[in-house]
Design an enzyme around this catalytic site. Structure first.
Site, PDB file in Angstrom:
ATOM      1  N   GLY A   1     -11.255   2.115   1.510  1.00  0.00           N
ATOM      2  CA  GLY A   1      -9.810   2.342   1.469  1.00  0.00           C
ATOM      3  C   GLY A   1      -9.134   1.895   2.755  1.00  0.00           C
ATOM      4  O   GLY A   1      -7.993   2.250   3.020  1.00  0.00           O
ATOM      5  N   LEU A   2      -9.857   1.094   3.568  1.00  0.00           N
ATOM      6  CA  LEU A   2      -9.254   0.594   4.817  1.00  0.00           C
ATOM      7  C   LEU A   2      -8.841  -0.866   4.653  1.00  0.00           C
ATOM      8  O   LEU A   2      -8.638  -1.584   5.621  1.00  0.00           O
ATOM      9  CB  LEU A   2     -10.224   0.761   5.994  1.00  0.00           C
ATOM     10  CG  LEU A   2     -10.638   2.207   6.299  1.00  0.00           C
ATOM     11  CD1 LEU A   2     -11.575   2.263   7.492  1.00  0.00           C
ATOM     12  CD2 LEU A   2      -9.418   3.096   6.556  1.00  0.00           C
ATOM     13  N   SER A   3      -8.775  -1.296   3.400  1.00  0.00           N
ATOM     14  CA  SER A   3      -8.172  -2.578   3.092  1.00  0.00           C
ATOM     15  C   SER A   3      -9.030  -3.782   3.480  1.00  0.00           C
ATOM     16  O   SER A   3      -8.554  -4.750   4.070  1.00  0.00           O
ATOM     17  CB  SER A   3      -6.802  -2.631   3.776  1.00  0.00           C
ATOM     18  OG  SER A   3      -6.070  -3.669   3.286  1.00  0.00           O
ATOM     19  N   SER A   4     -10.299  -3.724   3.095  1.00  0.00           N
ATOM     20  CA  SER A   4     -11.163  -4.879   3.347  1.00  0.00           C
ATOM     21  C   SER A   4     -10.707  -6.082   2.513  1.00  0.00           C
ATOM     22  O   SER A   4     -10.867  -7.228   2.937  1.00  0.00           O
ATOM     23  CB  SER A   4     -12.622  -4.534   3.042  1.00  0.00           C
ATOM     24  OG  SER A   4     -12.754  -4.128   1.703  1.00  0.00           O
ATOM     25  N   SER A   5     -10.116  -5.844   1.346  1.00  0.00           N
ATOM     26  CA  SER A   5      -9.681  -6.973   0.502  1.00  0.00           C
ATOM     27  C   SER A   5      -8.581  -7.772   1.182  1.00  0.00           C
ATOM     28  O   SER A   5      -8.643  -9.000   1.249  1.00  0.00           O
ATOM     29  CB  SER A   5      -9.138  -6.493  -0.843  1.00  0.00           C
ATOM     30  OG  SER A   5      -9.882  -5.442  -1.338  1.00  0.00           O
TER      31      SER A   5
ATOM     32  N   GLU B   1      -4.066 -11.440  -5.044  1.00  0.00           N
ATOM     33  CA  GLU B   1      -4.745 -10.226  -5.524  1.00  0.00           C
ATOM     34  C   GLU B   1      -4.220  -9.817  -6.911  1.00  0.00           C
ATOM     35  O   GLU B   1      -4.987  -9.420  -7.783  1.00  0.00           O
ATOM     36  CB  GLU B   1      -4.575  -9.083  -4.513  1.00  0.00           C
ATOM     37  CG  GLU B   1      -5.377  -7.884  -4.920  1.00  0.00           C
ATOM     38  CD  GLU B   1      -5.878  -7.039  -3.751  1.00  0.00           C
ATOM     39  OE1 GLU B   1      -5.816  -7.494  -2.591  1.00  0.00           O
ATOM     40  OE2 GLU B   1      -6.340  -5.922  -4.029  1.00  0.00           O
TER      41      GLU B   1
ATOM     42  N   ASP C   1      -0.909  -3.693   2.335  1.00  0.00           N
ATOM     43  CA  ASP C   1      -2.150  -4.060   3.016  1.00  0.00           C
ATOM     44  C   ASP C   1      -2.070  -5.457   3.642  1.00  0.00           C
ATOM     45  O   ASP C   1      -2.487  -5.672   4.775  1.00  0.00           O
ATOM     46  CB  ASP C   1      -3.337  -3.982   2.038  1.00  0.00           C
ATOM     47  CG  ASP C   1      -3.470  -2.607   1.411  1.00  0.00           C
ATOM     48  OD1 ASP C   1      -2.795  -1.672   1.873  1.00  0.00           O
ATOM     49  OD2 ASP C   1      -4.249  -2.475   0.450  1.00  0.00           O
TER      50      ASP C   1
ATOM     51  N   TYR D   1      -5.317   3.100 -10.802  1.00  0.00           N
ATOM     52  CA  TYR D   1      -4.236   2.460 -10.037  1.00  0.00           C
ATOM     53  C   TYR D   1      -3.266   1.769 -11.009  1.00  0.00           C
ATOM     54  O   TYR D   1      -2.043   1.949 -10.925  1.00  0.00           O
ATOM     55  CB  TYR D   1      -4.832   1.444  -9.047  1.00  0.00           C
ATOM     56  CG  TYR D   1      -3.838   0.919  -8.048  1.00  0.00           C
ATOM     57  CD1 TYR D   1      -3.691   1.521  -6.794  1.00  0.00           C
ATOM     58  CD2 TYR D   1      -3.026  -0.175  -8.338  1.00  0.00           C
ATOM     59  CE1 TYR D   1      -2.776   1.050  -5.878  1.00  0.00           C
ATOM     60  CE2 TYR D   1      -2.107  -0.657  -7.421  1.00  0.00           C
ATOM     61  CZ  TYR D   1      -1.992  -0.049  -6.187  1.00  0.00           C
ATOM     62  OH  TYR D   1      -1.082  -0.515  -5.275  1.00  0.00           O
TER      63      TYR D   1
HETATM   64  C1  GLA Z   1      -3.949   0.162  -2.245  1.00  0.00           C
HETATM   65  C2  GLA Z   1      -2.971  -0.981  -2.533  1.00  0.00           C
HETATM   66  C3  GLA Z   1      -1.693  -0.812  -1.713  1.00  0.00           C
HETATM   67  C4  GLA Z   1      -1.101   0.586  -1.878  1.00  0.00           C
HETATM   68  C5  GLA Z   1      -2.175   1.648  -1.667  1.00  0.00           C
HETATM   69  C6  GLA Z   1      -1.668   3.035  -1.968  1.00  0.00           C
HETATM   70  O1  GLA Z   1      -4.397   0.083  -0.926  1.00  0.00           O
HETATM   71  O2  GLA Z   1      -3.557  -2.223  -2.243  1.00  0.00           O
HETATM   72  O3  GLA Z   1      -0.768  -1.810  -2.071  1.00  0.00           O
HETATM   73  O4  GLA Z   1      -0.475   0.718  -3.107  1.00  0.00           O
HETATM   74  O5  GLA Z   1      -3.321   1.424  -2.470  1.00  0.00           O
HETATM   75  O6  GLA Z   1      -0.683   3.394  -1.070  1.00  0.00           O
END
Ligand code: GLA
Length: 396
Positions: free
Chosen positions: A128-132, A162, A174, A223
């Site tokens: 959940g730290l945005s590796s993508s 994405e 992100d 999501y």
């Molecule tokens: C993921 C999505 C973001 C955001 C968060 C929730 O990280 O990539 O765009 O919606 O979830 O805040």
């Protein structure tokens, strides 16, 4: 230290690909979101910080007409003739991220040249730290190899990759923070105007991300479901309130007076988003007057709203938050990112860090049988080229 890692990366590149003529290194950070969760695709506000955990790509032109991408973490090499790139389709594989970005760059008029890429990531996957986004943005910079692009266009292009290629209808947070991150600051992003401002955090606090080490399978489908539920909420509010095109347009007091018109689940989803957008503003204001107790309270409110109204938390995240709040020196704690696993973020006094780390790790391990990874969140600069990496000596 970081420079040392980059110069080691060039050694690895030569080992993997031979020549490294024209080699350049590009870096894009992961992020932790302090508050403003699931508000970005509702065109509200978010308050992330870019981390010093980043994805780096060493890239050099190749002479045989091929694009090769080697992922060090997976020990896996992918290769395609460059002329076939436009025909590639989603493969449900990590390479979808760079290939999706390549498609978007081509659509924007940037040719993709034959090249060798070595990917090294320090952003833990599924955390959940945005590796993508870190992989998307670093790939884009590697493909561009110095050609310039407006930063906002880069963020939008990576987000489109994405949404359209990977198939995840994400907001822009992100990719935006990976590009616009700022050392020593959080960044408040207006996801409608796509403007931002740097928010200096008060002295005497630090943020830690605690990794639950789980990513529940329903994260992706849930999501999509939440995105659809928010769209449904807008549709049902529209007849009662003129000019509403997203939940951003509904104030908390307007919501109070029309919530009885909404079905139960839709009402709770909308309530989370509308109150969460307001919490971002309140958190920034509290931060500016160094009201640490109020900042912490807002983080906890945010978590409860995600837990009960938006229903994107899970038992592991709830446990981490509840346990954190019992530790001396902690102001607040909440899940961060999309949810269903990944990390919590906790605001605490720096001197409480050692005790916090020990207590939370022991408690989590005895409850779930896994030791959580814990990361210090040092607000870092956004993506860019890493200069002079060859001149920096490797660490001993
Ligand atoms: C993921 C999505 C973001 C955001 C968060 C929730 O990280 O990539 O765009 O919606 O979830 O805040």
């Amino acid at each position: 230290m970081a420079g040392g890692a980059y110069s080691l990366m060039t050694g690895e590149f030569r080992k993997r690909f031979g020549a490294a003529e024209g080699l350049r290194v590009f870096r894009a950070p992961g992020r932790v979101n302090l508050i403003g969760e699931h508000t970005d695709y509702n065109l509200g506000f978010v308050l992330p910080v870019a981390l010093d955990l980043a994805t780096c790509i060493a890239a050099a032109p190749s002479t045989d007409g091929k694009l090769r991408i080697y992922s060090e973490d997976r020990g896996e090499m992918c290769e395609w003739p460059v002329c076939e790139l436009p025909r590639l389709e989603r493969a449900r594989h990590w390479s979808d991220y760079p290939i999706g970005v390549a498609h978007q760059l081509m659509e924007a008029g940037f040719a993709i040249a034959p090249a060798n890429l070595l990917v090294r990531s320090r952003v833990p996957e599924g955390s959940g730290l945005s590796s993508s986004a870190a992989l998307e943005v670093s790939s884009a910079l590697a493909f561009l190899h110095g050609r310039s692009i407006a930063p906002l266009n880069l963020a939008r292009l990576c987000q489109r990759a994405e949404i359209e290629f990977v198939g995840m209808p994400c907001g822009i947070m992100d990719q935006y923070i990976s590009i616009f991150g700022r050392e020593h600051s959080a960044v408040e992003i207006d996801c409608r105007s796509l403007e931002h401002r740097d928010v200096r955090l008060p002295a005497g606090i630090t943020f830690l991300a605690v990794n639950s080490m789980v990513k529940h399978a329903l994260a992706g489908s849930a999501y999509r479901e939440r995105v659809a539920e928010c769209a449904a909420a807008v549709e049902q509010i529209q007849p009662h309130l003129a000019g509403v095109t997203s939940l951003r347009d509904v104030s908390p007091s307007q919501f109070e007076s029309l919530q009885h018109l909404l079905p139960e689940v839709i009402k709770r989803r909308a309530r989370h988003v509308i109150t969460e957008i307001a919490r971002v503003g309140a958190f920034v204001a509290a931060s500016e007057r160094a009201d640490l107790a109020h900042m912490g309270a807002l983080m906890v409110e945010s978590h409860r709203s995600l837990q009960h109204d938006y229903e994107v938390s899970c038992s592991e995240l709830d446990f981490l938050v509840d346990r954190a709040l019992r530790i001396q020196g902690v102001f607040g704690s909440r899940m961060t990112g999309g949810g269903f696993g990944g990390c919590t973020v906790t605001m605490l006094r720096p001197e409480s860090v050692p005790v916090f780390q020990q207590e939370i790790a022991e408690a989590y391990a005895s409850q779930f049988g896994v030791t959580p990874a814990i990361y210090q969140c040092h607000p870092s600069a956004g993506a860019g080229e890493v200069n002079n990496f060859e001149t920096i000596p490797a660490p001993d």
